[in-house]
Design an enzyme around this catalytic site. Sequence first.
Site, PDB file in Angstrom:
ATOM      1  CG  ASP A  64     -39.931  -3.181  13.135  1.00 36.56           C
ATOM      2  OD1 ASP A  64     -40.934  -3.641  13.738  1.00 36.56           O
ATOM      3  OD2 ASP A  64     -39.916  -2.682  12.199  1.00 36.56           O
TER       4      ASP A  64
ATOM      5  CG  ASP B 169     -43.634  -6.506   9.353  1.00 37.40           C
ATOM      6  OD1 ASP B 169     -43.432  -7.518   8.702  1.00 37.40           O
ATOM      7  OD2 ASP B 169     -44.711  -6.535   9.955  1.00 37.40           O
TER       8      ASP B 169
END
Length: 399
Positions: free
Chosen positions: A51, A53
């Site tokens: 991922d 953020d």
Amino acid sequence: MSSSAVSASPNNVLLDASPRNSPKVPKSSLNVSATTSENIGTKRKIICFSDFDGTIFMQDTGHVLFDNHGCGSKRREELDEQIKSGQRSFREVSEEMWGSLHVPFDDGFNVMKTTLEIDPDFQKFHNFCIDNDIPFNVISAGLKPILRRVLDQFLGEEESSHIEIVANDADIKDDGSEWKPIWLHDTELGHDKAASINEYRSSVSKESKDSTIPMIIFIGDGVSDLPAAREADVLFARKGLRLEEYCVRNKIAYIPFETFTDIQLEVVKIMKEDQEKTDGIGMPVKFNPRANMWRRVSSKKTVHHPSFSPATTAPNFPRAKVHGWLGAVELATDTEKATQEAAQALEPLEPVPPVMILLWQVFANSDPAQDILHLMVCILLVQCGTLEGKKRFLGPSLN
């Protein structure tokens, strides 16, 4: 399943796909001196997905833009609540958030340069991946042009070019009058991370000449990462955030981390263990049978019938062996032992019989213990049936 692999898919969960509050930037790990970026010489193909953020960067790129140049933090928080409550979909809310921006791309990026903070050990881990031929992929619900520009800024364009970004595209007007997401998938999330990982895994598996299965690693921080996490063989969750909380609450196997140095140390251990136990051939030592089984089924455009060698230990059922599409799965009367043996012995072969597709679709959402029970019942049916019955059940091509 091994303690470091994702086990079962969560049931009855409303995924919180909204952006997270920014975690505090961790200090560089005390173990950084114990890591190395040199090639450690193992054979297994490993693929890393992460991922963006809250994982690689502490802040959310969308938050930074919306709060400074768009709808503002108050309205954004209201929209986040609409996602959490199920009132509106992530995709619908995101379109409103991105649509609130009326700023040229470069002006919007300037605020990100001064606001975003990268994990202090990420660059070292990424260099380790490059040196060990581990593809590192960003998988995100964000917008690809923004993520690429951020990586170019913080890593430099040359190093950034080694990272593949799997995310939504965007149509951004030169004058900043319109920011429009171009969604990767036609779903309520806009980007089906699980499907993206499956597609990548399938393409790599097809390139393997000896049916060796690559090992999938996923790194995340939020509950919205769960669809991708379910497809991983090894799951890393940032300490103290929602993904870890969910894993603990629902007994999903994971490895916690504070910085990417923690991840690197664990990956090195896993690579060495896999080399010692498998020599990089066949199934990886850390293996998620649920995800791998479904990958093999869903990656087929057409289904053909395989050869099936009838088991020879039916009188000793439930300690029976079945050879064929499931490989050699040895079932024990003890469910926990059976689960472990299935994880270690499962070796999917191609092509897939129709009945296995049907059974997996029926039982895919059950827990591991139920999966084992269902598989045992199927084996009993095959064992006790006639040869003609087996042909009808598994397909016409039988040895």
